[in-house]
Motif scaffolding. Structure first.
Motif, PDB file in Angstrom:
ATOM      1  N   GLY A  12      37.390  44.340  39.833  1.00 40.07           N
ATOM      2  CA  GLY A  12      37.399  45.283  38.719  1.00 40.07           C
ATOM      3  C   GLY A  12      38.519  44.994  37.743  1.00 40.07           C
ATOM      4  N   ALA A  13      38.181  45.012  36.436  1.00 39.89           N
ATOM      5  CA  ALA A  13      39.185  44.741  35.401  1.00 39.89           C
ATOM      6  C   ALA A  13      39.280  45.901  34.428  1.00 39.89           C
ATOM      7  CB  ALA A  13      38.867  43.444  34.655  1.00 39.89           C
ATOM      8  N   GLY A  14      39.258  47.111  34.994  1.00 39.41           N
ATOM      9  CA  GLY A  14      39.620  48.273  34.201  1.00 39.41           C
ATOM     10  C   GLY A  14      41.122  48.471  34.272  1.00 39.41           C
ATOM     11  N   GLN A  15      41.573  49.710  34.040  1.00 39.43           N
ATOM     12  CA  GLN A  15      43.011  49.947  34.031  1.00 39.43           C
ATOM     13  C   GLN A  15      43.648  49.616  35.383  1.00 39.43           C
ATOM     14  OE1 GLN A  15      42.240  53.901  32.712  1.00 39.43           O
ATOM     15  NE2 GLN A  15      42.910  54.858  34.620  1.00 39.43           N
ATOM     16  N   ALA A  16      42.940  49.880  36.481  1.00 40.64           N
ATOM     17  CA  ALA A  16      43.500  49.599  37.803  1.00 40.64           C
ATOM     18  C   ALA A  16      43.616  48.103  38.053  1.00 40.64           C
ATOM     19  CB  ALA A  16      42.645  50.260  38.886  1.00 40.64           C
ATOM     20  N   GLU A  35      35.392  40.742  37.243  1.00 36.31           N
ATOM     21  CA  GLU A  35      34.823  41.862  36.488  1.00 36.31           C
ATOM     22  C   GLU A  35      33.365  41.538  36.144  1.00 36.31           C
ATOM     23  OE1 GLU A  35      33.487  44.825  34.642  1.00 36.31           O
ATOM     24  OE2 GLU A  35      35.544  45.033  35.393  1.00 36.31           O
ATOM     25  N   ARG A  36      32.465  42.400  36.544  1.00 38.47           N
ATOM     26  CA  ARG A  36      31.044  42.089  36.339  1.00 38.47           C
ATOM     27  C   ARG A  36      30.614  42.194  34.883  1.00 38.47           C
ATOM     28  NH1 ARG A  36      27.984  47.210  39.242  1.00 38.47           N
ATOM     29  NH2 ARG A  36      29.083  48.881  38.139  1.00 38.47           N
ATOM     30  N   CYS A  98      35.248  37.417  33.629  1.00 38.62           N
ATOM     31  CA  CYS A  98      34.244  38.402  33.239  1.00 38.62           C
ATOM     32  C   CYS A  98      32.844  37.882  33.546  1.00 38.62           C
ATOM     33  CB  CYS A  98      34.374  38.733  31.756  1.00 38.62           C
ATOM     34  SG  CYS A  98      35.893  39.608  31.334  1.00 38.62           S
ATOM     35  N   GLY A  99      31.915  38.812  33.723  1.00 42.83           N
ATOM     36  CA  GLY A  99      30.540  38.442  34.016  1.00 42.83           C
ATOM     37  C   GLY A  99      30.322  37.965  35.436  1.00 42.83           C
TER      38      GLY A  99
END
Length: 430
Positions: A12-16, A35-36, A98-99
């Motif tokens: 996951g490449a959100g804020q966390a 990150e998907r 990403c992806g």
């Protein structure tokens, strides 16, 4: 096909995930962030068009970068937040791919670490940081059947703007930040709106010249480690919309939004509501007033020169929809053509095949450190404190997790041929 190897895989490449990468990188720990979609994708594609952050820009950010296009006391739009995290990831050189979707994580048999299966191959990692957060799977209670009696039912994560919905009245279920902001936007667009209100906490947007984020900070409430009984299930109603304002259900009712109790059941085109509206409003009022009293006591105790605000303590009379609430709603008769379910999210760890969950499927962890050695969690509510699922809170939790990984790497290296007498690596504790 041989698998790739790294020390840590962050999912996951959100804020966390970005926060985890910053601290892992600072500790010199090799890692990959998978990150998907895109960095901070949920801010981009799973929020309504007019959403802004619910905290001011001085607060809702990481320590290493300020918003360049938002006043410190302003509220960043969802797109500005997404671009902020993309810029932050670039600034720290986060190794984000990403992806790439993670499809399975399982522990190696007979040796340390994990096999991480992805849409682009497999990766062997000694540690896995689950940074997918709490907003993974939208939850819609199975109350109203999808038989066409209401043409459109959608979760708040799928709502974009009033023009998206067919003509007619709208029922919004859920009185947290999402529900109240969507209901207000729909009413301002000219719709007839019903808002189903459950238990909630509604802090003042600003009091005595300070934002509620500041008050929770100086009062030590962001750092509360254990929620009051039941509080982990109580939603917070606060808004940064239109420059920020205190959520006031009386004002919503005065604007034309009809308040009803919690949505309870459905039968032959008629929704029934629980007889709890007045109680829910009163409990929210008490939490609001309690914070004002705590703020006043803090001002007096510390001799601060902040302007008094006695009017904030005065609550108006309850509207008729609260004193004599509607208990039933004939959807067709009321012209309801849409229901927006602002009813929260559930986690989804079907891809994580490790012994890290309790009987209810919740992670077993302490401050993000799982009971399954080598697995870590970030971004969950009350992970270590009240602020854990907020932007600044996840940054501090990530520092603790990275420190724990660094220490574990030191233990693993001790006694190996290349470090025959090495002591466990340590960094400063949070």
């Amino acid at each position: 096909m041989p698998s790739e190897e790294t020390q840590v895989v962050v999912v996951g490449a959100g804020q966390a995930g970005v926060a985890a990468s910053e601290h892992l990188g600072a500790a010199g720990i090799p890692h990959i962030v998978l990150e998907r979609h895109r960095v901070a994708e949920r801010w981009r594609s799973e929020r309504w068009d007019s959403l802004v952050a619910n905290g001011p820009a001085w607060h809702d950010r990481f320590p290493g970068l300020e918003f360049t296009d938002v006043d410190p006391d302003g509220f960043a739009s969802k797109d500005q937040v997404a671009e902020y995290f993309a810029a932050y990831a670039e600034k720290i050189g986060a190794p984000v791919r990403c992806g790439v979707e993670v499809t399975q994580v399982r522990r190696h048999a007979g040796r340390p670490g994990f096999r991480v299966e992805t849409s682009e191959g497999s990766i062997d990692a000694r540690f896995v940081v689950v940074a997918t957060g709490a907003f993974q799977r939208p939850v819609i209670p199975p109350i109203v059947p999808e038989d066409g009696v209401v043409p459109v039912q959608l979760h708040s994560s799928g709502y974009r703007n009033p023009d998206q919905l067919p003509a007619g009245a709208v029922l919004v279920v859920g009185a947290g930040s999402s529900g109240v902001q969507i209901a207000d936007e729909l009413r301002r667009s000219g719709r007839r709106v019903f808002l189903s209100v459950g238990p909630h906490d509604r802090p003042p947007r600003e009091y005595r010249g300070r934002d509620f984020c500041w008050w929770l900070g100086v009062l030590g409430r962001w750092d509360a480690e254990t929620p009051p009984e039941g509080a982990e299930h109580v939603t917070i109603a606060v808004s940064g919309a239109r420059g920020g304002h205190t959520v006031d259900f009386r004002a919503l009712a005065a604007s034309g939004v009809e308040l009803v109790g919690m949505t309870a059941s459905y039968d032959d085109g008629v929704l029934s509501f629980a007889p709890d509206l007045a109680k829910n409003i009163a409990l929210g009022d008490e939490k609001y007033l309690e914070l004002l009293r705590a703020a006043d006591a803090y001002v007096e105790r510390n001799g601060l020169d902040l302007p008094e605000e006695p009017a904030a303590h005065v609550l108006g009379p309850d509207p008729d929809c609260v004193t004599d609430p509607r208990r039933e709603l004939d959807l067709a008769e009321a012209g309801v053509t849409s229901i927006v379910w602002a009813t929260g999210f559930a986690t989804d760890y079907g891809w994580l095949e490790v012994d890290a969950f309790d009987e209810r499927g919740r992670p077993k962890q302490r401050r993000g450190v799982s009971t399954e050695p080598g697995v870590y969690f970030l971004g969950l509510p009350w992970l270590s404190r009240r602020g854990s699922s907020f932007i600044w809170g996840v940054w501090h939790d990530a520092r603790y997790v990275a420190d724990h990984i660094a220490t574990q790497r030191g233990y693993l290296a001790y006694g190996t041929p290349d470090r025959p007498g090495a002591a466990p690596a340590t960094t400063q504790k949070n």
